[in-house]
Motif scaffolding. Structure first.
Motif, PDB file in Angstrom:
ATOM      1  N   VAL A   1     102.608  42.687   8.986  1.00  0.00           N
ATOM      2  CA  VAL A   1     101.338  42.013   8.688  1.00  0.00           C
ATOM      3  C   VAL A   1     101.580  40.759   7.861  1.00  0.00           C
ATOM      4  O   VAL A   1     100.948  39.716   8.080  1.00  0.00           O
ATOM      5  N   ALA A   2     102.506  40.825   6.903  1.00  0.00           N
ATOM      6  CA  ALA A   2     102.819  39.649   6.100  1.00  0.00           C
ATOM      7  C   ALA A   2     103.346  38.509   6.975  1.00  0.00           C
ATOM      8  O   ALA A   2     102.950  37.347   6.809  1.00  0.00           O
ATOM      9  N   SER A   3     104.228  38.844   7.933  1.00  0.00           N
ATOM     10  CA  SER A   3     104.752  37.816   8.838  1.00  0.00           C
ATOM     11  C   SER A   3     103.647  37.242   9.717  1.00  0.00           C
ATOM     12  O   SER A   3     103.608  36.032   9.976  1.00  0.00           O
ATOM     13  N   TRP A   4     102.738  38.088  10.169  1.00  0.00           N
ATOM     14  CA  TRP A   4     101.621  37.621  11.002  1.00  0.00           C
ATOM     15  C   TRP A   4     100.722  36.671  10.220  1.00  0.00           C
ATOM     16  O   TRP A   4     100.301  35.621  10.737  1.00  0.00           O
ATOM     17  N   VAL A   5     100.419  37.006   8.971  1.00  0.00           N
ATOM     18  CA  VAL A   5      99.560  36.154   8.142  1.00  0.00           C
ATOM     19  C   VAL A   5     100.249  34.818   7.883  1.00  0.00           C
ATOM     20  O   VAL A   5      99.612  33.754   7.925  1.00  0.00           O
ATOM     21  N   PHE A   6     101.557  34.842   7.621  1.00  0.00           N
ATOM     22  CA  PHE A   6     102.279  33.595   7.371  1.00  0.00           C
ATOM     23  C   PHE A   6     102.333  32.730   8.626  1.00  0.00           C
ATOM     24  O   PHE A   6     102.278  31.499   8.541  1.00  0.00           O
ATOM     25  N   ARG A   7     102.407  33.356   9.758  1.00  0.00           N
ATOM     26  CA  ARG A   7     102.521  32.596  11.005  1.00  0.00           C
ATOM     27  C   ARG A   7     101.203  31.976  11.413  1.00  0.00           C
ATOM     28  O   ARG A   7     101.147  30.808  11.828  1.00  0.00           O
TER      29      ARG A   7
ATOM     30  N   GLN B   1      88.726  42.726   8.775  1.00  0.00           N
ATOM     31  CA  GLN B   1      88.607  43.233  10.128  1.00  0.00           C
ATOM     32  C   GLN B   1      89.883  43.015  10.944  1.00  0.00           C
ATOM     33  O   GLN B   1      89.927  43.373  12.116  1.00  0.00           O
ATOM     34  N   THR B   2      90.903  42.445  10.328  1.00  0.00           N
ATOM     35  CA  THR B   2      92.164  42.170  11.010  1.00  0.00           C
ATOM     36  C   THR B   2      93.262  43.037  10.409  1.00  0.00           C
ATOM     37  O   THR B   2      93.569  42.918   9.214  1.00  0.00           O
ATOM     38  N   LEU B   3      93.820  43.928  11.223  1.00  0.00           N
ATOM     39  CA  LEU B   3      94.916  44.805  10.797  1.00  0.00           C
ATOM     40  C   LEU B   3      94.571  45.537   9.501  1.00  0.00           C
ATOM     41  O   LEU B   3      95.290  45.466   8.498  1.00  0.00           O
TER      42      LEU B   3
END
Length: 557
Positions: free
Chosen positions: A411-417, A427-429
C-alpha cells in the motif's frame, strides 16, 4: 437607446437638447448631472442623427472638466467592458458520486480556463453520518485538491445560504451541483437545495448534473446509512426520560409550596440540562414529554389532559415553544463549540509543526521532529518512508512497518506511485492497519507518511483525515525546502571548488609559463647567435637554460 439619462419631463429628447463635442462638454447645473448618450433626431425630425453627449441649451451650465463627478467621462464606445474571469464552484455531498462531480467540474474549468472550488458544507447532521460517508467527503475534497481545484470545508446550519455566501465572497460565476435522485416526501415543505439556489442565486448560473445522490437541502441522516449506533441513541432517550421523571418527582414534592409558574421553571431547567448533556433529539423529546406530563399532572383538572381555563392552554403552548427553542439553541451552541474546538486543535497542530520544522537544522532532525509531533497529535504510531536511489521506499524515521502483513509495504508503494490517500479510514485499500498519505511538492512525490491509530475503528478516524492531510502537506513542503537547501549548499560548494581550481590552474600556468619562456628565449638566442656570441655569453645562456629547467622540474614534482 438612451443610457445614463435623467430627463426633466417625458422620456424623450426635446429640441432644447443639442449635441456637443465631448472635449468641451457642458452640463446643465442641476442636483445631478444630466448627460445623454445615443442618437436623436434634429429639431425638424429629419436629417442625420448625430451621436454623442447632449446637454440642455441655456440655464446654469458648467464645464465638464470643472465638475469632479464628471471627470473622466467618455463615450460608451470608448469604455471597454472588462470581463470578469470565470470561477466555478462544485458543491459536494456525502456520496460516492461526488467524485464524478469533481471530475466534471475540472473538465469544465479546463475548457473555460477558469479557476474552480470544491465546497462541502458541514452541518450538525454530519456528526450522525456513517464513517463511510464521512470518508467519502474527505476523499472527494482531496481529489479536488489533487486535480488543481481549491478544496474548502465550511460549517453552518443550512447548506443553501452557506453556498451562496461563499459564492459571493469568492465571486463565483457558476455553481455546479448534483441532481437530486430521490423524490421528496413533502415537496411543498421547503423544496430541495436546487430549488433554493435557483430562487436566491440572482445573477449566478446554476448547473445541475445527474448523478449526485443526496443533494437535498440537508445532509442525509444517520438512519439512511443504517450504521448509526442505536444503543447510544436509545441510552440518550432513556436518560432524557429519566430527567423528566426526576423533575416530575421533585415538582410533586414541591407542588404544595410552589406556584404554577415556578413549576414551569423546573421543567424548563430540565430541558436546559438535557440539551447541554445530550444531543438534539433527546432534548426535543424532553421538551415535549415535559409539557405533556406537566399538563397531565399539574394543570387542573389534575390527572387528565382536560384543561379548564384557557389561560392554561396559552401557558402550555408558550412552555412548549420556549422548551423547543432552548433545545434548538443549545444544540447549535454545542455544535459551534465543537467546530471551534476542532479548528483550534487543527490550527495549534499546524502552528506547532511549522515551528518545529522551521527550527530543524538538518534532514534527520526534521524527520525526527515531525514523527514525534505527529505521534503526539494522533496518539499513534507514525512512520516516515522516503525513496532510495532505486525508488524503493524505506522507513527513514519513526516506527517500522508491521512485519506480519506484507500488504502494508504494498500500500505504501501504491500511494507513493499514484499520489492518492489510501489505507484505514479511506475507501482505497482499507484492509490494512495504517493510513497512508503521500508527501508531495507540486506534482513530484517525495515520500509517504503512515499513521496507525490506537483505535482504528474509532468514529473520529475519518474526521482526522483532513488534519492528517494538512500536516502531510506541511511536512512535504519542509522536505522539499530541505532538499533545495542541500542542493543550494552543494551548488555553492561546487562553485567554490571550481573557483579554487581555476585560481590554482591560473597560478600553476603562470609559474610554468615563466621558466618555459626563459628557456625558449635563451635557446633561440643560442641558435641564432652561434657565430657572433662569445663563449662567455653562450655559457651564461646555457646556465640560464639549466637553472630554469631545474626550477620547472621542482614545480612539476
Amino acid at each position: 437607446m438612451w443610457r445614463a439619462c435623467t430627463l426633466p419631463g417625458p422620456g424623450r429628447v426635446s429640441p432644447d437638447f443639442l449635441p456637443l463635442d465631448p472635449k468641451n462638454l457642458w452640463v446643465y447645473g442641476a442636483a445631478r448631472p444630466v448627460v445623454f448618450w445615443g442618437a436623436h433626431g434634429n429639431k425638424g425630425g429629419g436629417g442625420p442623427e448625430p451621436r454623442g453627449p447632449l446637454i440642455r441649451r441655456g440655464g446654469n451650465c458648467r464645464n465638464m472638466h470643472e465638475e469632479p463627478a464628471l471627470q473622466g467621462l467618455s463615450s460608451p464606445s470608448e469604455e471597454p467592458r472588462s470581463r470578469q474571469p470565470e470561477r466555478l464552484l462544485v458543491c459536494l455531498g456525502p456520496s460516492s458520486l461526488a467524485f464524478g462531480l469533481v471530475r466534471t467540474a475540472r473538465r469544465l474549468a479546463e475548457v473555460q480556463g477558469a479557476a474552480w472550488f470544491a465546497l462541502y458544507v458541514e452541518t450538525p447532521g454530519h456528526e450522525r453520518l456513517p464513517e463511510t460517508q464521512k470518508g467519502l467527503v474527505s476523499q472527494a475534497l482531496h481529489l479536488a485538491s489533487q486535480l488543481g481545484g481549491q478544496a474548502v470545508k465550511v460549517s453552518g446550519f443550512h447548506i443553501g445560504p452557506e453556498i451562496l455566501s461563499f459564492a459571493r465572497e469568492k465571486q463565483i460565476s457558476k455553481i455546479i451541483l448534483g441532481k437530486p435522485q430521490k423524490k421528496r416526501r413533502f415537496p411543498l415543505w421547503g423544496g430541495s437545495l436546487v430549488d433554493y439556489l435557483v430562487r436566491h442565486s440572482g445573477p449566478l448560473d446554476i448547473a445541475v448534473i445527474s448523478g449526485e445522490a443526496g443533494a437535498e437541502g440537508e445532509v442525509q441522516s444517520a438512519s439512511a446509512g443504517g450504521k448509526t449506533p442505536g444503543l447510544r441513541i436509545l441510552r440518550e432517550y432513556l436518560l432524557a426520560a429519566a430527567g423528566v421523571g426526576v423533575c416530575t418527582a421533585l415538582a410533586g414534592v414541591l407542588f404544595p409550596y410552589l406556584t404554577f409558574t415556578s413549576l414551569v421553571m423546573l421543567y424548563l431547567l430540565t430541558v436546559v440540562v438535557v440539551s447541554v448533556s445530550l444531543s438534539r433529539g433527546p432534548a426535543v423529546f424532553s421538551a415535549g414529554a415535559g409539557v405533556a406530563v406537566f399538563a397531565y399532572i399539574f394543570v387542573p383538572e389534575y390527572w387528565s389532559f382536560k384543561i379548564i381555563h384557557p389561560e392554561y392552554v396559552i401557558t402550555l403552548l408558550v412552555m412548549l415553544g420556549v422548551s423547543a427553542l432552548i433545545s434548538e439553541l443549545t444544540a447549535r451552541i454545542r455544535y459551534q463549540a465543537r467546530v471551534a474546538r476542532r479548528q483550534e486543535r487543527q490550527t495549534a497542530a499546524l502552528y506547532d509543526l511549522s515551528q518545529r520544522l522551521g527550527e530543524a537544522e538538518d534532514l534527520h532532525t526534521l524527520m525526527d521532529a515531525a514523527v514525534e509531533h505527529l505521534s503526539r497529535v494522533f496518539d499513534g504510531r507514525v512512520s516516515l518512508l522516503l525513496p532510495r536511489e532505486n525508488r524503493e521506499l524505506e522507513v527513514a524515521a519513526g516506527s517500522p512497518l508491521p512485519g506480519d502483513d506484507v500488504r502494508e509495504a504494498m500500500v505504501a508503494s501504491w500511494v507513493f506511485r499514484y499520489g492518492h490517500l489510501a489505507g484505514r479510514g479511506t475507501q482505497t485499500l482499507p484492509a490494512v492497519r495504517g493510513t497512508y498519505v503521500p508527501l508531495t511538492a507540486g506534482d513530484r512525490p517525495l515520500g509517504v507518511l503512515r499513521v496507525e491509530l490506537p483505535q482504528p475503528d474509532h468514529p473520529q478516524v475519518s474526521d482526522a483525515l483532513p488534519l492528517l492531510e494538512a500536516l502531510a502537506r506541511h511536512l512535504g513542503l519542509a522536505l522539499e525546502r530541505d532538499k533545495l537547501c542541500r542542493e543550494a549548499r552543494e551548488a555553492q560548494v561546487a562553485m567554490e571548488a571550481e573557483r579554487m581550481r581555476n585560481t590554482l590552474l591560473s597560478s600553476v600556468s603562470h609559474d610554468l609559463k615563466t621558466p618555459l619562456t626563459v628557456i625558449a628565449g635563451s635557446a633561440s638566442s643560442l641558435l641564432e647567435g652561434e657565430e657572433v656570441l662569445d663563449a662567455a655569453t653562450k655559457r651564461e645562456l646555457t646556465q640560464t637554460i639549466y637553472e630554469e629547467a631545474k626550477r620547472l622540474d621542482l614545480l612539476v614534482h
